[in-house]
Structures are given as structure tokens and as C-alpha cells.
Design an enzyme around this catalytic site. Sequence first.
Site, PDB file in Angstrom:
ATOM      1  N   ASP A  10      45.792 -26.007   2.853  1.00 61.12           N
ATOM      2  CA  ASP A  10      47.165 -26.064   3.354  1.00 61.12           C
ATOM      3  C   ASP A  10      47.865 -24.746   2.994  1.00 61.12           C
ATOM      4  O   ASP A  10      48.793 -24.722   2.182  1.00 61.12           O
ATOM      5  CB  ASP A  10      47.901 -27.269   2.753  1.00 61.12           C
ATOM      6  CG  ASP A  10      47.881 -27.293   1.216  1.00 61.12           C
ATOM      7  OD1 ASP A  10      48.737 -27.991   0.634  1.00 61.12           O
ATOM      8  OD2 ASP A  10      47.029 -26.604   0.601  1.00 61.12           O
ATOM      9  N   HIS A 242      46.118 -21.793  -9.519  1.00 62.26           N
ATOM     10  CA  HIS A 242      45.574 -23.050  -9.019  1.00 62.26           C
ATOM     11  C   HIS A 242      44.406 -22.822  -8.055  1.00 62.26           C
ATOM     12  O   HIS A 242      43.261 -22.715  -8.492  1.00 62.26           O
ATOM     13  CB  HIS A 242      46.673 -23.898  -8.364  1.00 62.26           C
ATOM     14  CG  HIS A 242      47.782 -24.269  -9.302  1.00 62.26           C
ATOM     15  ND1 HIS A 242      47.581 -24.821 -10.541  1.00 62.26           N
ATOM     16  CD2 HIS A 242      49.127 -24.158  -9.160  1.00 62.26           C
ATOM     17  CE1 HIS A 242      48.749 -25.030 -11.138  1.00 62.26           C
ATOM     18  NE2 HIS A 242      49.709 -24.626 -10.332  1.00 62.26           N
TER      19      HIS A 242
END
Lengths: 310, 308
Positions: A10, A242
Site C-alpha cells: 500500500d 518498518h
Amino acid sequence: MAHKILIDTDPGIDDSMAILSALRSPELEVIGLTTVFGNADVDSCALNGLRLVELEGHDHIPVTKGSGAPLFREELDLGTQVHGLDGMGNTNPPPPRGTLDPRFGVQFILDMVKQYPGEVTLVPLGPLTNIALALQQDPGITDQVKEVVLMGGCAFGSGNISPVAEANIFHDAHAAEIVFRANWDVTMIGLDVTTKIIVKPADLEKMYAANNPAVDLLHRIQPCYQKFHDQIYGLNGAFHLHDPSVTAFLLAPDLFTCIEAPVYVETSGLCAGKTIADIHRQWGDRKPVKIAVDADASAVINLLIQRLSQ
Amino acid sequence: MRRFWIDTDTASDDAVAILMALRWPDVHVEGISTVAGNVPLEMCNQNARFTVELCGMATPVYAGASQPLLREPFWAYFFHGPDGMGGMNYPEAKLPIQQAHAVEAMIDAFRNAPGEITLVTLGPLTNIALALGIAPDIGRKIKVCYVMGGAANTVGNITPAAEFNIWVDPEAARLVYHSGLPLVQVGWELCRGDANLLEEDLEYVRNLDTVYGHFSIDCNRQAIQTNREWLGDPALPLPDPVTMAIALDPQISMRQSKHYVDIETDSELTRGMTVVDERGVTKKEPNVEVVWEIDVPAWKEILYKTLR
């Protein structure tokens, strides 16, 4: 032979760094991108996927659009406060040159896994909706997928989107439960390790000095991400690593320390999205997941800077 | 010709419902998709194909989901027999199972004929949920969906609160119920009481002495026994055929109204309960047509017409 990876994503500011560093690594062969809602709406994420493959001449890599909402449509909750409405830090990038592969993301995953049995590593960097749908439509893919290395979850510490949950899992907890329950090899790169890998402004300066299209893009979009991390965590220009930690894991798994435990996902109530590690095997014999709990942070950061700078 | 698609966990009463649709003069069944529910998927596949062959047809049968979205399966051999067909152990059907997955086939069918196909679901809603997850646009492309499932503010069967199909995969049901798909819920309660095939009805069907009549009772012989022992109800309950009868002739539904219906998915106690907001207290947008009462003699006549 290069390791075939299919990235479900995403994009997303940290997705962008993860994808660009993967594209710039000869050990990895990105066979396609499937996009999902999460950091922004799925249409924006799909366009960003195209932009990322086109940036440095990887236009031949198919980019597909996947699920626009979680399995059980409650309210759609996007990460646009962190990643910008366009998923690119509100920098309003120009439209991509090419067009999306017409296949739905889930179909693309099934096609690729069938085409390369035993070879494909699924690399989910966003909510797990597409993966769960693929798994439900053809449970047999657990035998054909090489492994799943995902960014998500938080087994032992605080969450980010809620006191207990990490955002990807929180955005579709049911999908996550389906993925963690299935009988395949999963490595969970979650907040347990990513919050220990802190990219500092000095690291970013080193990266931006290379002045290539990849780092130039990151230079444009990352300030939005830095601002968010400063507001919430007081990190003063630094941020947690991340999604790019997943790329680093794929390139150099030995830089990470993992433990093994089955993972269960709470799907409702206060703790919705929490990933529970059943360390003492109290709950039965679900297949254990490799959970990354630590890493050589500076080595991880240097590895990524090196790939992005070359 | 009206166009139907049947989604089914083919066991004994599903088989009768499929037979009714296949033998109804102005209905063309485009496809049959199987789902795990009453019995495992492989049995559903065999039972569906066998039923299609029995009716002398070649309707494509597609295999679908082999397990509910999130829950462990729960098989109903106790009601439908060890093969799902009352232990009749029918021979292996020759009609092949289609290559395409049911969910893909369903999505293609609805997209190619938007607004034309009536979907009738006779089992857990797993396939429909997957199809909607993958292709949310089809919610508006299905003409209407008749769901055999739920218990509208009344007792359940598999648990005190819930009917079997919804209980087996409550998450799928919840997704489908909130998808915007035009739904008509036919709860299991509508097959109880006089709507059962009573002793005299069973005798009437036997006396028709047709392949279809004998088949319908034979494959339901376990159901007849369990119905009496487990539910204390007379003779043969046929919830799937009742639902199919309403789909074939909506006049069978004598009283129905649209309400907001939600499905309980968190609780163990009330798992799968279809909570119908009869009085509109939640003020939420009604999403389901709930059937409250059927014309019992008319329902039976529809069945008999297809068995003769």
C-alpha cells in the site's frame, strides 16, 4: 538465481523505500506488485506502485490493483495522516506513464504462484486482505508458495495504531488471522524489531547524497513521515524502519534475531488487531511463525543505504 | 427463461431443491457452485453432480470453498447421513467437476449478465463472501439473492440462537448481509410445522412412483429420523426446497418485509444469530427482505409439480 518475490503493498512512504531497495537488489527478482488499501486508498496505492516500477526503468514489472477495503467492511480507516492523501507525503507526483495489469491483485497472486510453484516468496507490506482472499479461494497455495515474509504485527510490545495493535494487522484483523492460521512458512517483521531500527537524519543525508532518482523521490516524500514520527514519538527527524526492514531481511536474514511461536490475531473488542504469540504452545498446534525480535540495526540501515545509493 | 445460479452444500434437502430448479419449465440454471457445509466439499461435489445427472442435465458444477472463512467446519452427518444423502451411497457421477473455481465462475456469470441472474444460496455463505470480497461490483449485478438461512427472531436449530448455514460461517454471512446485495432471507422456521412433508405427504410422493419422487425421500431418510429424534418435529423438513419454491414462485411468500438484519459473530453463545430489527429501533437502513409466512399447500404443490 534471483529469489522471486511478489510484493503486496500500500505505497506508502516506507513501502516506497522497501520497494525501491528491492528493485535495486540483483539477488531479488520482483515478479509483480499487488496493491491494497491501507496507507492510502487502493487507487492511489496502485498509481504509486506504477510510479515506483517506472522510476528507474522497471516498467515491465506488472502492477495490479487489489482489495480496496478489509474483508468485513466496517469503516474504512486509511493511514493518510502519516503518508499523505496521495500516499506520497502530499507531494502530488505526476501521473505514471503506464497502465495497471488488468488482473485483480488476488488473481495475479494465484496466477504467479501457479506459474512458479515453490519459488515465490509473498512479501506483504500492507493489510493482508489480498493474501487472505487468495488463500481462501485456493487453500492449496500453502504448498506452492515458498514462504511469506510480512511487515506487520507486534507480539511483545506496544502497538502503534492502538495501544496493542500494529496498523497493517489492525486494518484487517480477520485477514491476518486467516494468514497466520494457514499451514505455510511465515516470518513476521513487526514492531518488535522495527521500532529498534531507527533511521536518523545523518543516515538520510548519506542516502540522499547519491542523487539518483530513487533517493531523490525518497528525499521528497520522507519529510512527511519524519514529521509524523516527531509529533508522535518525539524522534526529531528520525523514524522507525518498518517496510524496508523486510527488504533487509530478504537480503540478509542473518542480521535479524527471530523466535518461533504460533500467532493468533484478536479480531474484535479493545484488542482488535493484536498479534498474540503462543510461546508456550498453550493453544494447540497451529504452525509456528518466525517472529523477528531484534536486529543489527546499523548493519540493516547501512545495507539499505548501500542498495539505494548505488 | 429466468436465469438461476445455485450455491449449495449439497446434501439431502439441497438435492431436492436443485432438482426443483432443474425441472422448472421457465428456469435455466446457469451454474451450480458447491461449498463445504453439511458435508465436506468432495461429497457436495459428488451429490450435486449426481443430482444434475439424475435430471438428465449437464449443468456445470463448480467446486468452491472447502472451509468457512474463519471457523472450523462442523459436519452434519447426523442429519444428512454419512454421504450427505441418507447413506444411499449413490454411484460416482460421470458428469465432471468444472476446472474453474466456483468463485471465479460466479463472478464471471454475474458480470456477463448484470441484473439478470437470481442467486439461490442453500448453504453457508462462504463462496458469496469471497466473491464479494474479490469483486464488490457484483453486489449490484445479482438480480436478487434468496438465502436459505437464519432464524428471524426465533429459535435456532444447531444452537438455541442460530440456524446451521449462518452459524457455520457467521463472518461470511455478515459480509454478505452488509454488501448491498438484494437479499431475501428464508429462515429455517418456515419449513417447520405443517410445512414439513407430513406422513400423508410422504405417502403421496411415494405413490407418484417417479424417479424424482423416490430419490427425494430416499436421500432424506436420515433427515426424517433425526428430525423426529432431535427436533421433535414430524416427518421431513425441507428448508432448501422451501427456499427454492419461493425463488421459483415468489407468491409462495405470503408475508415479508424489509428490515435491518445483522449477524452476531463475536459471541460463542449467540454465534450466527440473525438479529432482525423488526420494530426499526436501531434506525439503521433495512438491508434484507425477511419472509415471515408462506403458503404451505402452494409450496408443496410446487414441489410435487417437479416430482411428477
